[in-house]
Design an enzyme around this catalytic site. Sequence first.
Site, PDB file in Angstrom:
ATOM      1  N   ASN A   6       0.869  -1.179   0.000  1.00  0.00           N
ATOM      2  CA  ASN A   6       0.000   0.000   0.000  1.00  0.00           C
ATOM      3  C   ASN A   6       0.906   1.229   0.000  1.00  0.00           C
ATOM      4  O   ASN A   6       1.474   1.577   1.029  1.00  0.00           O
ATOM      5  CB  ASN A   6      -0.891  -0.042   1.251  1.00  0.00           C
ATOM      6  CG  ASN A   6      -1.742   1.212   1.382  1.00  0.00           C
ATOM      7  OD1 ASN A   6      -1.775   2.052   0.486  1.00  0.00           O
ATOM      8  ND2 ASN A   6      -2.419   1.344   2.507  1.00  0.00           N
ATOM      9  N   LYS A   8       0.156   4.269  -0.375  1.00  0.00           N
ATOM     10  CA  LYS A   8      -0.483   5.471   0.191  1.00  0.00           C
ATOM     11  C   LYS A   8      -0.209   6.682  -0.707  1.00  0.00           C
ATOM     12  O   LYS A   8      -0.126   6.556  -1.918  1.00  0.00           O
ATOM     13  CB  LYS A   8      -0.032   5.686   1.633  1.00  0.00           C
ATOM     14  CG  LYS A   8      -0.261   4.431   2.478  1.00  0.00           C
ATOM     15  CD  LYS A   8      -0.117   4.640   3.950  1.00  0.00           C
ATOM     16  CE  LYS A   8      -0.366   3.318   4.666  1.00  0.00           C
ATOM     17  NZ  LYS A   8      -0.321   3.405   6.114  1.00  0.00           N
ATOM     18  N   HIS A  92      -9.812   1.170   4.454  1.00  0.00           N
ATOM     19  CA  HIS A  92      -8.561   1.357   5.202  1.00  0.00           C
ATOM     20  C   HIS A  92      -8.825   2.302   6.380  1.00  0.00           C
ATOM     21  O   HIS A  92      -9.611   3.242   6.262  1.00  0.00           O
ATOM     22  CB  HIS A  92      -7.478   1.938   4.278  1.00  0.00           C
ATOM     23  CG  HIS A  92      -6.122   1.920   4.922  1.00  0.00           C
ATOM     24  ND1 HIS A  92      -5.733   2.866   5.837  1.00  0.00           N
ATOM     25  CD2 HIS A  92      -5.089   1.054   4.813  1.00  0.00           C
ATOM     26  CE1 HIS A  92      -4.507   2.579   6.256  1.00  0.00           C
ATOM     27  NE2 HIS A  92      -4.091   1.482   5.638  1.00  0.00           N
ATOM     28  N   GLU A  94      -7.216   4.670   7.580  1.00  0.00           N
ATOM     29  CA  GLU A  94      -6.976   6.094   7.300  1.00  0.00           C
ATOM     30  C   GLU A  94      -8.186   6.713   6.613  1.00  0.00           C
ATOM     31  O   GLU A  94      -8.502   7.889   6.821  1.00  0.00           O
ATOM     32  CB  GLU A  94      -5.702   6.250   6.456  1.00  0.00           C
ATOM     33  CG  GLU A  94      -4.454   6.039   7.309  1.00  0.00           C
ATOM     34  CD  GLU A  94      -3.237   5.547   6.539  1.00  0.00           C
ATOM     35  OE1 GLU A  94      -3.224   5.628   5.298  1.00  0.00           O
ATOM     36  OE2 GLU A  94      -2.297   5.060   7.197  1.00  0.00           O
ATOM     37  N   GLU A 164      -5.814  -4.990  10.267  1.00  0.00           N
ATOM     38  CA  GLU A 164      -4.808  -3.962  10.523  1.00  0.00           C
ATOM     39  C   GLU A 164      -5.166  -3.213  11.801  1.00  0.00           C
ATOM     40  O   GLU A 164      -5.947  -2.256  11.769  1.00  0.00           O
ATOM     41  CB  GLU A 164      -4.767  -2.960   9.362  1.00  0.00           C
ATOM     42  CG  GLU A 164      -4.434  -3.584   8.023  1.00  0.00           C
ATOM     43  CD  GLU A 164      -3.872  -2.550   7.052  1.00  0.00           C
ATOM     44  OE1 GLU A 164      -2.738  -2.748   6.610  1.00  0.00           O
ATOM     45  OE2 GLU A 164      -4.549  -1.545   6.765  1.00  0.00           O
ATOM     46  N   GLY A 170       1.918   2.236  10.755  1.00  0.00           N
ATOM     47  CA  GLY A 170       2.890   3.324  10.645  1.00  0.00           C
ATOM     48  C   GLY A 170       3.530   3.713  11.964  1.00  0.00           C
ATOM     49  O   GLY A 170       4.149   4.766  12.083  1.00  0.00           O
ATOM     50  N   SER A 210       2.916  -2.175  10.318  1.00  0.00           N
ATOM     51  CA  SER A 210       4.357  -2.199  10.584  1.00  0.00           C
ATOM     52  C   SER A 210       5.005  -3.560  10.327  1.00  0.00           C
ATOM     53  O   SER A 210       5.946  -3.946  11.016  1.00  0.00           O
ATOM     54  CB  SER A 210       4.651  -1.725  12.013  1.00  0.00           C
ATOM     55  OG  SER A 210       4.199  -0.397  12.203  1.00  0.00           O
TER      56      SER A 210
HETATM   57  P1  PGA Z   1       2.418   0.212   7.664  1.00  0.00           P
HETATM   58  O1  PGA Z   1       1.008   0.427   6.918  1.00  0.00           O
HETATM   59  O2  PGA Z   1       2.993  -1.085   7.149  1.00  0.00           O
HETATM   60  O3  PGA Z   1       3.247   1.402   7.297  1.00  0.00           O
HETATM   61  O4  PGA Z   1       2.114   0.138   9.136  1.00  0.00           O
HETATM   62  C1  PGA Z   1       0.146  -0.640   6.666  1.00  0.00           C
HETATM   63  C2  PGA Z   1      -1.129  -0.134   6.046  1.00  0.00           C
HETATM   64  O5  PGA Z   1      -1.578   0.968   6.397  1.00  0.00           O
HETATM   65  O6  PGA Z   1      -1.725  -0.791   5.184  1.00  0.00           O
END
Ligand code: PGA
Length: 252
Positions: A6, A8, A92, A94, A164, A170, A210
């Site tokens: 992803n 982003k 997601h 976010e 997630e 993140g 992460s």
């Molecule tokens: P990350 O993001 O691996 O940077 O924690 C995962 C995601 O948001 O899909």
Amino acid sequence: MLIAGNWKMHLDARGANELARGVMDATADAGPVQVAVCPPYVHLGALSSTLKNSRVRLGAQNMHSADKGPFTGEISASMLLSVGCHYVILGHSERRQKFGETDASVNAKVKRALRTGLVPIICVGEHLRERSAGAEKEVVASQIKFALEDLKLVAPNALVIAYEPVWAIGTGKTATPGQAQEIHALIRSLLVRQFGGEVASGVHILYGGSMNPGNARELLVQPDVDGGLIGGASLKAEDFGAIVEIAQSVSR
Ligand code: PGA
């Protein structure tokens, strides 16, 4: 196993193309592991050409639930399909947190994606305060229930779920393998109840939050962890390739 990146809101046109080529090279020998990258919308068309003869599939990070209409700034499932997308990330955290995505809108988008022939990667996961209150199972079960409401699934590869935990995205904090397996098993049991054992056992349930080359193995060996949705570590072809290699070595 499925490992999806992803990206982003990162990378300009040149950077996206370079990373796509890097991922292609780094994952050329991935064996049975399925590989996908989900760049920003504007790069999808170009990357579809770049990735044409490779094993790397393309996904988008969101879409609208309508097929067309007066929705300035939005993108539909059929548009994504027409530029070569196979997957679309939906719900997601976010988008739920910062863009008002709701369980109802996720459900509408999932239905549209399936009808159009895109494979939705449906994201669920609890906030830290919810886990601290011991409510993580309840939260995830409710998100799954609403996202899949009224769905009848016939093929396991039509749908992907990503667990997630919001506190792991993140942040450099990952769920422990035990925490991940516990929620993945719960998700599997909900899929069994809705779609039957045969379909449910073949649906990929990804862990996200992460994941990196250092912790991927202990997560991917869990019986109900069928891959990863990778944010930060997907922006370096080397790290992403290393995770794919680990997935291959533990592939079931
Ligand atoms: P990350 O993001 O691996 O940077 O924690 C995962 C995601 O948001 O899909």
